[in-house]
Design an enzyme around this catalytic site. Sequence first.
Site, PDB file in Angstrom:
ATOM      1  N   GLU A 139       4.727   7.823   4.188  1.00 23.28           N
ATOM      2  CA  GLU A 139       5.110   7.360   5.509  1.00 23.28           C
ATOM      3  C   GLU A 139       6.193   8.073   6.034  1.00 23.28           C
ATOM      4  O   GLU A 139       7.349   7.988   6.368  1.00 23.28           O
ATOM      5  CB  GLU A 139       5.627   5.904   5.612  1.00 23.28           C
ATOM      6  CG  GLU A 139       4.518   4.796   5.485  1.00 23.28           C
ATOM      7  CD  GLU A 139       4.946   3.386   5.886  1.00 23.28           C
ATOM      8  OE1 GLU A 139       4.096   2.703   6.354  1.00 23.28           O
ATOM      9  OE2 GLU A 139       6.226   3.254   5.566  1.00 23.28           O
ATOM     10  N   GLU A 180      -2.467   1.678   4.009  1.00 18.25           N
ATOM     11  CA  GLU A 180      -1.446   0.708   3.922  1.00 18.25           C
ATOM     12  C   GLU A 180      -1.912  -0.356   4.983  1.00 18.25           C
ATOM     13  O   GLU A 180      -2.008   0.015   6.149  1.00 18.25           O
ATOM     14  CB  GLU A 180      -0.171   0.885   4.024  1.00 18.25           C
ATOM     15  CG  GLU A 180       0.661   1.653   2.627  1.00 18.25           C
ATOM     16  CD  GLU A 180       1.827   1.985   2.823  1.00 18.25           C
ATOM     17  OE1 GLU A 180       2.728   0.995   3.374  1.00 18.25           O
ATOM     18  OE2 GLU A 180       2.498   2.693   2.214  1.00 18.25           O
TER      19      GLU A 180
END
Length: 360
Positions: free
Chosen positions: A187, A294
Site C-alpha cells: 500500500e 486485499e
Amino acid sequence: MKKILVRLRLTFIALMTLTTSSCSNAQNSEITPTVPTVATIPTNPATFAFSKGADVGWLPQMEATGYKFYDTDGSEKDCLQLLKDRGINTIRLRVWVNPSNDKASGHCSPAETVKMAVRAQKMGMRIMIDFHYSDSWADPGKQTKPAAWAKHSFLELLNDVYQHTFDVLYALKSAGVTPEWVQVGNEIPGGMLWPEGSTSNWTQLAQLLNRGYEATKAINPSIKVIIHVDEGNNNARFRTFFDNAKVNNVKYDVIGLSYYPYWIKSDYTKTIADLANNLNDMVSRYDKEVMVVEVGGDYTLVQNTRDMLVAVIDAIKKAPNNKGLGVIYWEPEGEKSWSGYQLNAWQSDGKPSSALDAFK
C-alpha cells in the site's frame, strides 16, 4: 540486514553462500550475488485460471497462542484446509525485515515466511509474497525503514532492497517454493522507505521499486511483480500514482488494489461500480494485469460481506482482455476476540463465516 542474513543462513546453511557487491551509483547500480545450483523440489502441478486467496500472516502467531480452528460440524481442522475447502487456492504472506513490534515479535520474519509458504504449497496453494520493507506494518500512513537500514544512505537503501528481496526469495526457492507473485511494497500511494522513497521524490522511489523488481526477476523471470495501492475505488488516486510510475519508468507486471468499503464509511453498493471502472481503466490505460490483493468486510454482516465478495470477484473477472487475476481476503481467519480486527471472516466459535462461501 546482517541479522536477516544470519537467520537465513542458519535455516539454509548448506545452501546459501551469497556475496554482495556495492552499488556504483544511484541511477545505475548492479548487484550480482553468487548463486549456487539448487535442486528444485517439484511444485504442485495444479494450475488455477482465477486466484481466490487469503492473506494469513497472523496464522502462525494464532497457532502459537493455542488458537484452534473448527469446521462447521465441530471437528478441529487445519486452518489452511478450512480455507481450501471454501475455494481458496492462493495464500498471501507478508514479510518484515526484522520483526520487533510488541504483538508480533518474531512473526512474519523471512524464516517464518519460508515455513508457511512450504506448508501452503504442499496443500496445492499458489503463493504471493508481500514485502513491506519494514520491521512492522507498512501502509499509507506509515512506511518506516527497518531499524537496520535507518541510517543508510540512498545508495545503501538501493542495495538493501535488492539484497533483502533476493535473499528471501532465494530462501524460498531453496526450500522448493517459487512464488507466483511478489509485491514490491505494501500500500504505497505515498511511496515507501520514507523519506528517501516518498512520492515527493519519484526519481528515487522509482529506483527503489526497480531494485525490488530486478531482484525478483533474478530469482525467476516468470514471477509477476505487483505494485500495490489502497482505495481501489479511487480512480484519481491510481491515475496519479501510476502516471508517475510510467513517467519514471517503474518496472512491474500487475497493479494491485485494496478495497475496503468499511474504512471509507460506505456500503459496498455505493462504491463497487467505482472499483469496476477503476479496474477497467487500469487495464486500458497502462495495459497491465489487475488484482484485488486485499479485501474485507464486517464479520458481523455475513450476508453483506458475502455479497460484496461476489461483486468484487465479478468485477475482476470482467476486467478487459482477461487481465483480472484474482481476489484475496485479508486475514479471514483473524477472529475478533483474538485479533481485535473487525473485517475478519471467522466466528467466535472458531469456525469460518459463511461469507467465505463466495469463493466456492
